[in-house]
Design an enzyme around this catalytic site. Structure first.
Site, mmCIF file in Angstrom:
data_model
loop_
_atom_site.group_PDB
_atom_site.id
_atom_site.type_symbol
_atom_site.label_atom_id
_atom_site.label_comp_id
_atom_site.label_asym_id
_atom_site.label_seq_id
_atom_site.Cartn_x
_atom_site.Cartn_y
_atom_site.Cartn_z
ATOM 1 N N SER A 97 0.928 -1.288 -0.015
ATOM 2 C CA SER A 97 0.068 -0.066 -0.097
ATOM 3 C C SER A 97 0.977 1.176 0.034
ATOM 4 O O SER A 97 1.228 1.664 1.022
ATOM 5 C CB SER A 97 -1.002 0.024 1.335
ATOM 6 O OG SER A 97 -1.586 -1.266 1.338
ATOM 7 N N LYS A 173 -6.702 1.958 -2.765
ATOM 8 C CA LYS A 173 -6.306 1.211 -1.479
ATOM 9 C C LYS A 173 -6.408 2.216 -0.298
ATOM 10 O O LYS A 173 -6.865 2.044 0.806
ATOM 11 C CB LYS A 173 -5.024 0.670 -1.690
ATOM 12 C CG LYS A 173 -4.348 0.025 -0.527
ATOM 13 C CD LYS A 173 -5.272 -1.099 0.103
ATOM 14 C CE LYS A 173 -4.920 -1.318 1.562
ATOM 15 N NZ LYS A 173 -5.596 -2.572 2.294
ATOM 16 N N LYS A 242 -0.181 4.880 8.546
ATOM 17 C CA LYS A 242 0.424 5.283 7.163
ATOM 18 C C LYS A 242 -0.709 5.428 6.234
ATOM 19 O O LYS A 242 -0.844 6.280 5.235
ATOM 20 C CB LYS A 242 1.354 4.052 6.686
ATOM 21 C CG LYS A 242 1.963 4.431 5.250
ATOM 22 C CD LYS A 242 2.457 2.960 4.614
ATOM 23 C CE LYS A 242 1.342 2.038 4.583
ATOM 24 N NZ LYS A 242 1.318 0.677 3.838
HETATM 25 P P1 NAD Z 1 4.860 -6.791 7.637
HETATM 26 O O1 NAD Z 1 5.261 -5.704 8.335
HETATM 27 O O2 NAD Z 1 4.338 -8.084 8.075
HETATM 28 O O3 NAD Z 1 5.791 -7.602 6.320
HETATM 29 C C1 NAD Z 1 6.816 -6.692 5.811
HETATM 30 C C2 NAD Z 1 7.861 -7.609 5.760
HETATM 31 O O4 NAD Z 1 8.881 -6.786 4.701
HETATM 32 C C3 NAD Z 1 8.775 -8.032 6.607
HETATM 33 O O5 NAD Z 1 8.915 -9.266 6.728
HETATM 34 C C4 NAD Z 1 10.071 -7.052 6.336
HETATM 35 O O6 NAD Z 1 11.002 -8.209 7.160
HETATM 36 C C5 NAD Z 1 10.195 -6.941 4.903
HETATM 37 N N1 NAD Z 1 10.906 -5.758 4.717
HETATM 38 C C6 NAD Z 1 10.983 -4.586 5.147
HETATM 39 N N2 NAD Z 1 11.722 -3.917 4.448
HETATM 40 C C7 NAD Z 1 12.492 -4.536 3.479
HETATM 41 C C8 NAD Z 1 13.298 -4.448 2.459
HETATM 42 N N3 NAD Z 1 14.027 -3.261 2.331
HETATM 43 N N4 NAD Z 1 13.683 -5.626 1.768
HETATM 44 C C9 NAD Z 1 13.261 -6.758 1.945
HETATM 45 N N5 NAD Z 1 12.186 -6.921 2.837
HETATM 46 C C10 NAD Z 1 12.115 -5.846 3.499
HETATM 47 O O7 NAD Z 1 3.829 -6.038 6.599
HETATM 48 P P2 NAD Z 1 2.308 -6.703 5.926
HETATM 49 O O8 NAD Z 1 1.332 -6.522 6.976
HETATM 50 O O9 NAD Z 1 2.910 -7.906 5.247
HETATM 51 O O10 NAD Z 1 2.053 -5.678 4.957
HETATM 52 C C11 NAD Z 1 2.884 -5.526 3.796
HETATM 53 C C12 NAD Z 1 1.945 -4.221 2.714
HETATM 54 O O11 NAD Z 1 0.641 -4.910 2.673
HETATM 55 C C13 NAD Z 1 2.006 -2.929 3.476
HETATM 56 O O12 NAD Z 1 2.054 -1.984 2.607
HETATM 57 C C14 NAD Z 1 0.688 -3.121 4.159
HETATM 58 O O13 NAD Z 1 0.184 -1.649 4.296
HETATM 59 C C15 NAD Z 1 -0.089 -3.965 3.244
HETATM 60 N N6 NAD Z 1 -1.544 -4.569 3.463
HETATM 61 C C16 NAD Z 1 -1.262 -5.160 4.776
HETATM 62 C C17 NAD Z 1 -2.340 -5.856 5.174
HETATM 63 C C18 NAD Z 1 -2.663 -6.629 6.361
HETATM 64 O O14 NAD Z 1 -3.626 -7.104 6.852
HETATM 65 N N7 NAD Z 1 -1.632 -7.008 7.021
HETATM 66 C C19 NAD Z 1 -3.592 -5.885 4.337
HETATM 67 C C20 NAD Z 1 -3.472 -5.258 3.206
HETATM 68 C C21 NAD Z 1 -2.459 -4.561 2.694
#
Ligand code: NAD
Length: 292
Positions: A97, A173, A242
């Site tokens: 997102s 989104k 965010k």
């Molecule tokens: P999360 O924090 O669980 O996972 C993010 C992952 O990215 C982590 O494993 C972290 O180690 C990795 N990471 C961070 N920086 C990195 C880099 N530079 N290189 C490689 N890996 C890196 O987050 P999430 O909940 O999986 O969300 C991911 C995206 O999806 C976000 O933008 C969030 O807003 C969106 N989103 C989340 C949900 C939800 O319910 N969790 C739902 C819809 C959308």
């Protein structure tokens, strides 16, 4: 297809797992090396030890990272940027997102490397990711690229929508999550007022859930994670703050007066500052309960 998947967090893990199950040749990379190692133990996938190893012959790169700034860093900055290590015509699909204006800027920079960017953020949470029923909002006008991405997206999602040009998926989104956050904020406030007046919070939620005030939060996030005190929906407080920030900023950038979005943005920023970035978004309730 040969897919590079960057970011196997709460969402990326089950999404990448579906791609591996569907028979795509998946290479995963996450800053958390132990997580990457566990993923390849459990799934038919390869691990990249660093961002450079994601380059090479990959046809599609999927990013599922916390913010658009992280996506930019991976593609353009870290170790010189992944963009310079991808073959011409490689497709990058940003499913994070991210900020829509930043996505448009990144798309133009990637085009200079002969790389196509589309945005395809998702809704449906971890449960939707696990069930491969995510709603996917696809922004981009390159029909060939979207055609190539579609079978990969279909392995992760249940509802695919075309939203318009690059960045429009990310705008959609953020606006969805603004409505999501606003619903949570209003329901939490109603419960705090009701509780002070003497109403029972559990009874309130039961009544709202068979009445016109119900929303996703009253039915799920509050019922399943606030009332039992677990605060473990699986979506980070920092990510929600965010997203409402992106929606509020978008309104300002295009000159639309959106006073409710501004208020919601402030309330979530305060909750994040008080509760901390490692908390679940439902923990905002805990902060508001303490401060009202
Ligand atoms: P999360 O924090 O669980 O996972 C993010 C992952 O990215 C982590 O494993 C972290 O180690 C990795 N990471 C961070 N920086 C990195 C880099 N530079 N290189 C490689 N890996 C890196 O987050 P999430 O909940 O999986 O969300 C991911 C995206 O999806 C976000 O933008 C969030 O807003 C969106 N989103 C989340 C949900 C939800 O319910 N969790 C739902 C819809 C959308």
């Amino acid at each position: 297809m040969k897919v590079g998947f960057i970011g196997i967090g709460s969402m990326g893990w089950p999404m990448a797992a579906h791609l591996a199950k569907a028979g795509h040749a998946v290479t995963v990379f996450d800053l958390d090396a132990a997580r990457t190692a566990s993923f390849v133990r459990e799934h038919a996938a390869a691990a990249a030890a660093n961002i450079g190893e994601v380059g090479g012959e990959r046809e599609i790169i999927i990013t599922m990272l916390p913010t658009g700034a992280d996506v930019r860093a991976v593609l353009m900055e870290t170790d010189g940027g992944l963009a310079g290590r991808l073959g011409p015509g490689t497709l990058v699909v940003d499913m994070s997102s991210s900020e829509p204006v930043g996505t448009r800027e990144l798309g133009a920079e990637l085009a200079a490397h002969d790389i196509v960017l589309i945005d395809a953020p998702v809704s449906g949470g971890v449960l939707g990711a696990e069930a491969a029923t995510l709603t996917i909002m696809i922004g981009g006008e390159n029909e060939d690229a979207i055609g190539r991405a579609t079978p990969v997206l279909e392995a992760m999602g249940g509802n695919l929508f075309r939203t318009g040009p690059l960045g429009s998926g990310h705008a959609m989104k953020a606006l969805n999550n603004y409505v999501f956050a606003a619903g949570f904020t209003a329901a939490a406030e109603a419960m705090l007022v009701g509780e002070k007046f003497g109403l029972d919070p559990a009874t309130m939620i039961d009544i709202i859930n068979v009445s016109t005030g119900r929303n996703f939060n009253t039915e799920h996030s509050i019922k399943d994670h606030v009332l039992p005190g677990t605060f473990a929906f699986g979506f980070g407080l920092s990510l929600m703050a965010k997203d409402v920030g992106i929606a509020g900023d978008l309104a300002k950038q295009i000159g639309v007066d959106a006073p409710v979005a501004t208020l919601i943005q402030d309330l979530w920023r305060d909750a994040l500052a008080a509760e901390g970035a490692d908390q679940d978004f439902t923990a905002a309730y805990r902060h508001w309960k303490k401060t009202r």
